[in-house]
Design an enzyme around this catalytic site. Structure first.
Site, PDB file in Angstrom:
ATOM      1  N   GLU A  61      -1.330   2.366  14.733  1.00  0.00           N
ATOM      2  CA  GLU A  61      -2.518   2.124  13.921  1.00  0.00           C
ATOM      3  C   GLU A  61      -3.439   3.338  13.835  1.00  0.00           C
ATOM      4  O   GLU A  61      -3.963   3.659  12.766  1.00  0.00           O
ATOM      5  CB  GLU A  61      -3.278   0.916  14.492  1.00  0.00           C
ATOM      6  CG  GLU A  61      -4.396   0.398  13.605  1.00  0.00           C
ATOM      7  CD  GLU A  61      -3.895  -0.338  12.363  1.00  0.00           C
ATOM      8  OE1 GLU A  61      -4.738  -0.746  11.549  1.00  0.00           O
ATOM      9  OE2 GLU A  61      -2.662  -0.509  12.218  1.00  0.00           O
ATOM     10  N   HIS A  72      -9.569  10.137   2.250  1.00  0.00           N
ATOM     11  CA  HIS A  72     -10.868   9.675   1.765  1.00  0.00           C
ATOM     12  C   HIS A  72     -11.934  10.762   1.892  1.00  0.00           C
ATOM     13  O   HIS A  72     -12.820  10.867   1.036  1.00  0.00           O
ATOM     14  CB  HIS A  72     -11.291   8.413   2.524  1.00  0.00           C
ATOM     15  CG  HIS A  72     -10.577   7.183   2.077  1.00  0.00           C
ATOM     16  ND1 HIS A  72     -11.221   6.076   1.569  1.00  0.00           N
ATOM     17  CD2 HIS A  72      -9.252   6.869   2.038  1.00  0.00           C
ATOM     18  CE1 HIS A  72     -10.340   5.144   1.247  1.00  0.00           C
ATOM     19  NE2 HIS A  72      -9.127   5.608   1.534  1.00  0.00           N
ATOM     20  N   THR A 200       4.155   4.705   3.473  1.00  0.00           N
ATOM     21  CA  THR A 200       5.321   4.343   4.273  1.00  0.00           C
ATOM     22  C   THR A 200       4.935   3.974   5.701  1.00  0.00           C
ATOM     23  O   THR A 200       5.668   3.284   6.401  1.00  0.00           O
ATOM     24  CB  THR A 200       6.358   5.482   4.286  1.00  0.00           C
ATOM     25  OG1 THR A 200       7.510   5.059   5.006  1.00  0.00           O
ATOM     26  CG2 THR A 200       5.818   6.732   4.960  1.00  0.00           C
ATOM     27  N   ASP A 205      -6.312  -3.553   7.001  1.00  0.00           N
ATOM     28  CA  ASP A 205      -7.144  -4.516   7.719  1.00  0.00           C
ATOM     29  C   ASP A 205      -8.161  -5.196   6.811  1.00  0.00           C
ATOM     30  O   ASP A 205      -8.865  -6.103   7.253  1.00  0.00           O
ATOM     31  CB  ASP A 205      -7.913  -3.815   8.851  1.00  0.00           C
ATOM     32  CG  ASP A 205      -7.007  -3.279   9.938  1.00  0.00           C
ATOM     33  OD1 ASP A 205      -5.880  -3.785  10.079  1.00  0.00           O
ATOM     34  OD2 ASP A 205      -7.430  -2.335  10.641  1.00  0.00           O
ATOM     35  N   ASP A 224       9.716   6.954   6.212  1.00  0.00           N
ATOM     36  CA  ASP A 224      10.974   6.895   5.469  1.00  0.00           C
ATOM     37  C   ASP A 224      10.721   6.459   4.030  1.00  0.00           C
ATOM     38  O   ASP A 224       9.575   6.257   3.625  1.00  0.00           O
ATOM     39  CB  ASP A 224      11.966   5.956   6.165  1.00  0.00           C
ATOM     40  CG  ASP A 224      11.449   4.519   6.294  1.00  0.00           C
ATOM     41  OD1 ASP A 224      10.480   4.155   5.585  1.00  0.00           O
ATOM     42  OD2 ASP A 224      11.996   3.759   7.111  1.00  0.00           O
TER      43      ASP A 224
END
Length: 382
Positions: A61, A72, A200, A205, A224
């Site tokens: 994560e 961003h 990928t 969230d 991948d």
């Protein structure tokens, strides 16, 4: 050539190679690491700190979140509006934590700001913009198959936050996204697809109201080409609790919506869906299927461009030799997920047929694991 002459020639060749290597990494840092420029030495302790205390050697994560903030932060720039709109890759997300992270398009970025800020404080000779872009380059080395990204150092700290409205959102039209990406970073439509390779290893969230850590493909811990297969599959439903009010803004039907407990179904963004089927980008999208090196190379090139938006490349120092070699690719080819075949593909590239792929075994949809396979611990958000 005599034996003595041959030995002399070999000796000269070896010395030449050693001299060339020393020239490339001719500076020994306080920790014993070698690099091409003394200014790069500060990044070795940062690398160790990030890998030990944030990424933990997993493509999890925190890796995804660090890669997301790098985009961003950088794309908040506008050729048409001028420098006052935003400074691009300048670290303004960290310098002004109560401004840009509060924009709707940056939902969840405040988490990234919170976990990166202590590193900025501990390594206070490194600018916020450098920390973000270095963090992204270091992060994906934990993901099997990722490329070794370029890293240039020397971004000055932001002096003002960017304005709202510069971050493309999944509900935006393809025309709007392409226009924003051209204005923000001079990206062509195929380069936008290359940047979307980041999906990928993406999870969300803040799209599906009832769920967190919702993956974009079935292999969210591996860099991948599976994402380029699954976005082209026909949709059958939505992940989450199945109610109409659990469908997020910018979400379209997923081909793999089923989940169980923490192993939630797959999310599909409207923007991914549309770009994969748009005539300007459909063949680029399909062309990455089962083309690991091509995909990774295009992503590396696009990320090098993204990472210096708003910066003068000639004023930056190449510290790419600090970035370690990523975990090698798994070698597993792209496949159709269990229960899916070529019949489930929305053929969108008019120039060539979709590649021939095998189908994973199983009579029902396989669940997507919530945790990296090699994780000894895994935080499951409630």
């Amino acid at each position: 050539m005599s034996f003595k002459t041959l030995l002399a020639f070999i000796g000269i060749s070896v010395a030449s190679v050693q001299a060339a290597t020393l020239g490339k990494r001719g500076v020994t840092c306080p920790d014993g690491s070698t690099t091409s420029n003394e200014a790069c030495c500060a990044f070795f302790p940062l690398l160790e700190d990030l890998q030990t205390n944030l990424f933990g050697g997993n493509c999890g994560e925190d890796v995804h979140e660090t890669l997301r903030i790098s985009f961003h932060d950088a794309i908040a720039f506008s050729k048409s509006l001028g420098p006052s709109a935003g400074g691009g890759a300048d670290g303004s997300m960290l310098i002004f934590p109560n401004v840009e992270p509060n924009f709707v398009a940056n939902a969840g970025i405040s988490d990234s700001v919170a976990f990166l800020t202590p590193f900025l404080q501990r390594h206070n000779t490194i600018s916020a913009g450098d920390l973000i872009q270095f963090g992204a380059a270091a992060a994906i080395t934990n993901c099997p198959g990722a490329p070794q990204l370029e890293f240039l150092a020397g971004r000055p700290n932001a002096t003002a936050p960017a304005i709202d409205g510069l971050i493309p959102e999944p509900q935006d039209s393809v025309d709007s996204i392409f226009a924003r990406m051209e204005d923000g970073g001079n990206f062509s439509p195929p380069e936008v697809v290359a940047l979307l390779t980041s999906h990928t290893i993406a999870r969300s969230d803040h799209v599906v109201p009832s769920s967190q850590q919702v993956p974009f493909d079935t292999t969210p811990f591996t860099f991948d080409s599976q994402i380029f297969v699954e976005v082209l599959l026909k949709g059958t439903g939505f992940p989450g609790n199945g109610s109409a009010d659990d469908v997020g803004t910018g979400e379209v039907e997923s081909p793999l919506p089923l989940g169980s407990g923490a192993d939630v179904g797959e999310l599909r963004l409207q923007s991914d869906f549309a770009i994969a089927r748009d005539s300007r980008t459909a063949c680029t999208w399909q062309g990455f299927v089962n083309e690991q090196e091509k995909m990774a190379g295009a992503f590396k090139t696009a990320m090098a461009k993204l990472a210096i938006i708003g910066q003068d490349r000639s004023q930056l120092i190449d510290c790419s030799d600090v970035i370690p070699q990523p975990v090698p690719a798994t070698g597993k080819p792209a496949t159709f997920p269990a229960t899916k075949t070529i019949a489930d593909i929305d053929q969108s590239c008019a120039e060539s047929p979709f590649p021939s792929l095998a189908t994973d075994p199983g009579a029902t949809q396989s669940l997507i694991p919530n945790c990296p396979n090699d994780a000894s611990t895994c935080i499951i958000l409630a």
